[in-house]
Design an enzyme around this catalytic site. Sequence first.
Site, PDB file in Angstrom:
ATOM      1  N   ASN A   9      18.941  14.101  16.830  1.00 50.39           N
ATOM      2  CA  ASN A   9      20.394  14.241  16.883  1.00 50.39           C
ATOM      3  C   ASN A   9      20.713  15.654  16.419  1.00 50.39           C
ATOM      4  O   ASN A   9      20.628  15.947  15.232  1.00 50.39           O
ATOM      5  CB  ASN A   9      21.023  13.179  15.959  1.00 50.39           C
ATOM      6  CG  ASN A   9      22.530  13.335  15.856  1.00 50.39           C
ATOM      7  OD1 ASN A   9      23.135  14.127  16.566  1.00 50.39           O
ATOM      8  ND2 ASN A   9      23.130  12.567  14.953  1.00 50.39           N
ATOM      9  N   TRP A  10      21.036  16.498  17.373  1.00 56.22           N
ATOM     10  CA  TRP A  10      21.241  17.915  17.033  1.00 56.22           C
ATOM     11  C   TRP A  10      22.614  18.175  16.412  1.00 56.22           C
ATOM     12  O   TRP A  10      22.901  19.294  15.993  1.00 56.22           O
ATOM     13  CB  TRP A  10      21.037  18.785  18.285  1.00 56.22           C
ATOM     14  CG  TRP A  10      19.594  18.899  18.680  1.00 56.22           C
ATOM     15  CD1 TRP A  10      18.526  18.283  18.057  1.00 56.22           C
ATOM     16  CD2 TRP A  10      19.037  19.661  19.758  1.00 56.22           C
ATOM     17  NE1 TRP A  10      17.349  18.617  18.695  1.00 56.22           N
ATOM     18  CE2 TRP A  10      17.631  19.460  19.738  1.00 56.22           C
ATOM     19  CE3 TRP A  10      19.573  20.487  20.744  1.00 56.22           C
ATOM     20  CZ2 TRP A  10      16.772  20.053  20.658  1.00 56.22           C
ATOM     21  CZ3 TRP A  10      18.719  21.089  21.665  1.00 56.22           C
ATOM     22  CH2 TRP A  10      17.338  20.873  21.621  1.00 56.22           C
ATOM     23  N   LYS A  11      23.465  17.168  16.399  1.00 59.10           N
ATOM     24  CA  LYS A  11      24.801  17.302  15.793  1.00 59.10           C
ATOM     25  C   LYS A  11      25.506  18.560  16.329  1.00 59.10           C
ATOM     26  O   LYS A  11      25.294  18.912  17.485  1.00 59.10           O
ATOM     27  CB  LYS A  11      24.690  17.279  14.267  1.00 59.10           C
ATOM     28  CG  LYS A  11      23.890  16.050  13.785  1.00 59.10           C
ATOM     29  CD  LYS A  11      23.945  15.826  12.303  1.00 59.10           C
ATOM     30  CE  LYS A  11      23.139  14.576  11.956  1.00 59.10           C
ATOM     31  NZ  LYS A  11      23.214  14.222  10.541  1.00 59.10           N
ATOM     32  N   HIS A  95      27.752   6.713  14.680  1.00 59.08           N
ATOM     33  CA  HIS A  95      27.104   7.503  13.627  1.00 59.08           C
ATOM     34  C   HIS A  95      28.054   7.602  12.426  1.00 59.08           C
ATOM     35  O   HIS A  95      29.270   7.664  12.603  1.00 59.08           O
ATOM     36  CB  HIS A  95      26.763   8.900  14.149  1.00 59.08           C
ATOM     37  CG  HIS A  95      25.865   9.644  13.215  1.00 59.08           C
ATOM     38  ND1 HIS A  95      26.349  10.270  12.088  1.00 59.08           N
ATOM     39  CD2 HIS A  95      24.529   9.815  13.204  1.00 59.08           C
ATOM     40  CE1 HIS A  95      25.329  10.818  11.444  1.00 59.08           C
ATOM     41  NE2 HIS A  95      24.209  10.552  12.094  1.00 59.08           N
ATOM     42  N   GLU A  97      28.843   9.953  10.738  1.00 59.46           N
ATOM     43  CA  GLU A  97      29.698  11.147  10.773  1.00 59.46           C
ATOM     44  C   GLU A  97      30.850  10.981  11.769  1.00 59.46           C
ATOM     45  O   GLU A  97      31.820  11.746  11.708  1.00 59.46           O
ATOM     46  CB  GLU A  97      28.852  12.388  11.091  1.00 59.46           C
ATOM     47  CG  GLU A  97      28.017  12.777   9.886  1.00 59.46           C
ATOM     48  CD  GLU A  97      26.755  13.543  10.210  1.00 59.46           C
ATOM     49  OE1 GLU A  97      26.635  14.080  11.325  1.00 59.46           O
ATOM     50  OE2 GLU A  97      25.862  13.589   9.347  1.00 59.46           O
ATOM     51  N   GLU A 180      20.665   3.726   9.352  1.00 57.82           N
ATOM     52  CA  GLU A 180      20.811   5.033   8.712  1.00 57.82           C
ATOM     53  C   GLU A 180      21.605   4.886   7.419  1.00 57.82           C
ATOM     54  O   GLU A 180      22.849   4.948   7.445  1.00 57.82           O
ATOM     55  CB  GLU A 180      21.557   5.991   9.651  1.00 57.82           C
ATOM     56  CG  GLU A 180      20.828   6.271  10.945  1.00 57.82           C
ATOM     57  CD  GLU A 180      21.122   7.676  11.432  1.00 57.82           C
ATOM     58  OE1 GLU A 180      20.158   8.399  11.700  1.00 57.82           O
ATOM     59  OE2 GLU A 180      22.299   8.068  11.501  1.00 57.82           O
ATOM     60  N   GLY A 186      20.971  13.789   5.661  1.00 54.86           N
ATOM     61  CA  GLY A 186      21.162  15.196   5.324  1.00 54.86           C
ATOM     62  C   GLY A 186      21.041  15.501   3.847  1.00 54.86           C
ATOM     63  O   GLY A 186      21.413  16.582   3.400  1.00 54.86           O
ATOM     64  N   SER A 226      17.037  11.771   6.622  1.00 57.56           N
ATOM     65  CA  SER A 226      16.059  12.693   6.037  1.00 57.56           C
ATOM     66  C   SER A 226      14.621  12.409   6.473  1.00 57.56           C
ATOM     67  O   SER A 226      13.684  12.565   5.690  1.00 57.56           O
ATOM     68  CB  SER A 226      16.183  12.711   4.509  1.00 57.56           C
ATOM     69  OG  SER A 226      17.461  13.200   4.119  1.00 57.56           O
ATOM     70  N   GLY A 247      17.848  14.084  12.274  1.00 52.67           N
ATOM     71  CA  GLY A 247      18.877  15.115  12.336  1.00 52.67           C
ATOM     72  C   GLY A 247      18.294  16.495  12.103  1.00 52.67           C
ATOM     73  O   GLY A 247      17.692  17.100  12.992  1.00 52.67           O
ATOM     74  N   GLY A 248      18.424  16.979  10.876  1.00 55.89           N
ATOM     75  CA  GLY A 248      18.023  18.343  10.520  1.00 55.89           C
ATOM     76  C   GLY A 248      16.633  18.735  11.007  1.00 55.89           C
ATOM     77  O   GLY A 248      16.432  19.835  11.548  1.00 55.89           O
TER      78      GLY A 248
HETATM   79  P1  PGA Z   1      19.105  13.845   8.854  1.00 58.43           P
HETATM   80  O1  PGA Z   1      20.193  13.146   9.819  1.00 58.43           O
HETATM   81  O2  PGA Z   1      17.765  13.583   9.490  1.00 58.43           O
HETATM   82  O3  PGA Z   1      19.490  15.285   8.848  1.00 58.43           O
HETATM   83  O4  PGA Z   1      19.217  13.186   7.531  1.00 58.43           O
HETATM   84  C1  PGA Z   1      19.924  11.928  10.452  1.00 58.43           C
HETATM   85  C2  PGA Z   1      21.126  11.489  11.241  1.00 58.43           C
HETATM   86  O5  PGA Z   1      22.248  11.737  10.790  1.00 58.43           O
HETATM   87  O6  PGA Z   1      20.982  10.885  12.323  1.00 58.43           O
END
Ligand code: PGA
Length: 263
Positions: A9-11, A95, A97, A180, A186, A226, A247-248
């Site tokens: 997930n490149w956000k 998600h 977010e 999640e 994050g 993470s 994500g990251g």
């Molecule tokens: P993260 O994000 O790996 O940066 O913790 C995961 C996500 O939000 O899908």
Amino acid sequence: MRRKLVAGNWKMNLTKDASAQVAAELAKLVGDKKDADILVCPPYVNIPAVQEALAGSNVEVGAQDVFWKDSGAFTGKVSAPMLKALGLTYCIVGHSETRGKFGKLEIEPEEVAQFNETDHTINMKIKALLAHSIKPILCCGETLAEREAGQTDAVILGQIKGALEGLGAADLGELVIAYEPVWAIGTGKTCDAEEANRVCGVVRKAVADLVGADLANAMRVLYGGSVNSGNSAALFAMPEIDGGLVGGASLKADEFSKIVHSA
Ligand code: PGA
């Protein structure tokens, strides 16, 4: 045996050229891996550039969100038929977010309206995706406050029940759910593999109770929060965890490829 899925997930990261570059590196590093499904979800505007860079590879491209109407006066929104026309196979929904009211986005009440996603809107998005044969990756997870109050399982159950309202096993064959925990996203704090496995089991049981064990046993449940190349192997070895939503660590081709290879 469920096939693993590793999704990035490149956000809201990487501009067009930078995303094409990461995608091109990924094509080299994991493009011919055949024993797992690999997916990246860039921002909408970068999707064509990423698709071009990944052409001919085994890495699929998905979206990070969708609006539930097919078309109309909805400024700034993107519909399922638009995603389908690009050839996308998956789309993330719900998600934390975009749910907004949770976790690190446990924001001031007056700001909640900016992120006004609810179980009901998530349900409408899932229906829109399924109507256009796009596989939803439904995210669920508890905040730190909910975990500390012993509400983790109840929160997950409520989120899944709300998201799947009115849908049956015949509709949901392509559903993926990502567990999640919001406090792990994050933050560098990964959920312990045993506990992540337990909650992924809770997710599967919830789906079994709602729409039947056959679908639940075939459905992939991912862990997200993470995930990195140091913890992915232990997480992916767990019987209830069928891959990751990353994500990251998905923004660097080298790191993401190590995670993919651990699946
Ligand atoms: P993260 O994000 O790996 O940066 O913790 C995961 C996500 O939000 O899908």
